[in-house]
Scaffold this motif. Structure first.
Motif, PDB file in Angstrom:
ATOM      1  N   HIS A 232       0.858  -1.194   0.000  1.00 22.21           N
ATOM      2  CA  HIS A 232       0.000   0.000   0.000  1.00 22.21           C
ATOM      3  C   HIS A 232       0.888   1.236   0.000  1.00 22.21           C
ATOM      4  O   HIS A 232       1.160   1.792   1.063  1.00 22.21           O
ATOM      5  CB  HIS A 232      -0.919   0.005   1.221  1.00 22.21           C
ATOM      6  N   ASP A 234       0.549   4.252  -0.603  1.00 14.72           N
ATOM      7  CA  ASP A 234       0.040   5.511  -0.043  1.00 14.72           C
ATOM      8  C   ASP A 234       0.326   5.665   1.455  1.00 14.72           C
ATOM      9  O   ASP A 234       0.312   6.781   1.976  1.00 14.72           O
ATOM     10  CB  ASP A 234      -1.467   5.662  -0.338  1.00 14.72           C
ATOM     11  N   GLU A 254       5.061   2.432  -7.861  1.00  9.36           N
ATOM     12  CA  GLU A 254       3.709   2.267  -7.331  1.00  9.36           C
ATOM     13  C   GLU A 254       3.092   0.960  -7.837  1.00  9.36           C
ATOM     14  O   GLU A 254       2.550   0.177  -7.058  1.00  9.36           O
ATOM     15  CB  GLU A 254       2.854   3.463  -7.762  1.00  9.36           C
TER      16      GLU A 254
END
Ligand code: ATP
Ligand code: MG
Length: 329
Positions: A232, A234, A254
């Protein structure tokens, strides 16, 4: 040429948060604007009045950090706040019409008061945004490049300039805040702000071994135990640093993190290489300027230029406020 005023509190060495949030922007802007960089020792003393020797040491450190990051002392004026008396004069005058309730409602003041454990705030701490308005307006700056936490203070400065012009006469521009894309870099521990006082920073003066150690021990996505676990990005500190210092590779990183095709160790090693590309030339410039007397001479001439600008502004202010009783002899 329009003017910039920006700077730092000499409470400790500067780190990658400062670099991403304001230093690298300053370096870019120094060719387009007449630039003043303040080493805000009085503002630092509003929280550190018991340790003036610490602030004194860091005046030199912070100046060296700015130059190492790429500010050219021939083009910019780097100066010490307390050595420019017009800033102190303006602080008193701006306090005449700035109300206490305006200062008490400032969200950054509230956060910092909590951080420092100030239940009964000093007059100087509550009023530091007024003093900061004087830091900006003494040279009638047009633009103030800063991190996000400074925005409420720039609002106070804009009010002070506008109100002065209404009350007396047009002396001050209403300066604009320039916030960079990375307005708040997170810390190695995942804290929302990389900070000198939280011990979660990579410093511009850290050597490569230290940088490596710090990056390798930074917190990442806790859900990733095996390389193949989907990540994840983020919520990952390392990904936030890729965004700030390795923008080109961000889409690729990403994707492979989310798919679980790149491990955290490889991702960290890649970041270390990118940071070294940024930090190596900064270390070189630091060594070049870190010699006896050099920083002092830069501050002396920068402060003289700042005081000149301050004297011009004070002459206009005295005329506007009818306090120009006689000409200086
Ligand atoms: P202090 O705890 O002494 O206030 P600081 O780390 O907040 O230290 P300052 O000297 O107050 O540093 O701020 C200098 C500039 O750097 C400001 O414009 C501030 O917004 C910016 N800045 C500080 N920390 C960060 C960060 N982690 N990310 C982005 N910008 C930052
Ligand atoms: Mg601060």
């Amino acid at each position: 040429m329009e003017r910039i005023l920006t700077g730092d509190r000499p409470t400790g060495s500067l780190h990658l948060g400062h670099f991403a949030g304001s230093l690298r922007n300053r370096v870019k802007l120094q060719d387009q604007y007449e630039t003043f960089i303040i080493v805000a020792d009085i503002q630092a003393l509003t929280t550190h009045w018991e340790t003036p020797e610490l602030i004194r040491t860091n005046v030199r450190e912070v100046t060296l950090d700015n130059i190492a990051a790429g500010l050219d002392p021939k083009k910019t004026s780097i100066f010490v706040q307390s050595m420019v008396p017009q800033i102190a004069e303006l602080t008193v005058l701006f306090g005449l019409y700035t109300t206490v309730s305006r200062l008490k409602h400032n969200p950054t003041i509230k956060t910092e008061a909590k951080q420092y454990g100030f239940t009964d705030m000093t007059y100087g701490f509550l009023g530091y945004p007024v003093s900061q308005a004087a830091d900006i307006l003494f040279c009638r700056a047009d633009l103030v490049p800063v991190g996000e936490d400074q925005l409420p203070h720039i609002e106070v400065t804009r009010f002070i300039a506008r109100r002065f012009n209404e009350l007396y006469s047009e002396v001050f521009p209403e300066p604009k805040a320039g916030v960079s894309e990375i307005s708040r870099l997170i810390g190695l521990d995942g804290n929302t702000k990389m900070s000198k006082s939280l011990g979660n920073a990579i410093y511009l003066k850290d050597d490569s071994r230290t940088v490596k150690k710090k990056v390798m021990s930074a917190v990442t996505d806790p859900a990733r135990i095996h390389k193949t676990d989907p990540g994840h990005p983020d919520i990952c500190t390392i990904f936030a640093y890729h965004k700030a210092f390795n923008a080109m590779e961000v889409p690729e990183i990403e994707e492979s993190c989310k798919k679980g095709t790149i491990g955290c160790v490889a991702c960290k090693k890649n970041l270390i290489r990118k940071l070294e590309e940024i930090l190596a030339p900064i270390r070189e410039r630091r060594a070049e300027y870190d010699k006896p007397g050099v920083i002092e001479d830069i501050l002396i001439s920068g402060t003289a230029r700042a005081a000149e600008a301050g004297a011009e502004t004070m002459a206009l202010v005295r005329e506007a406020m009818h306090t120009n009783y006689w000409k200086e002899r």
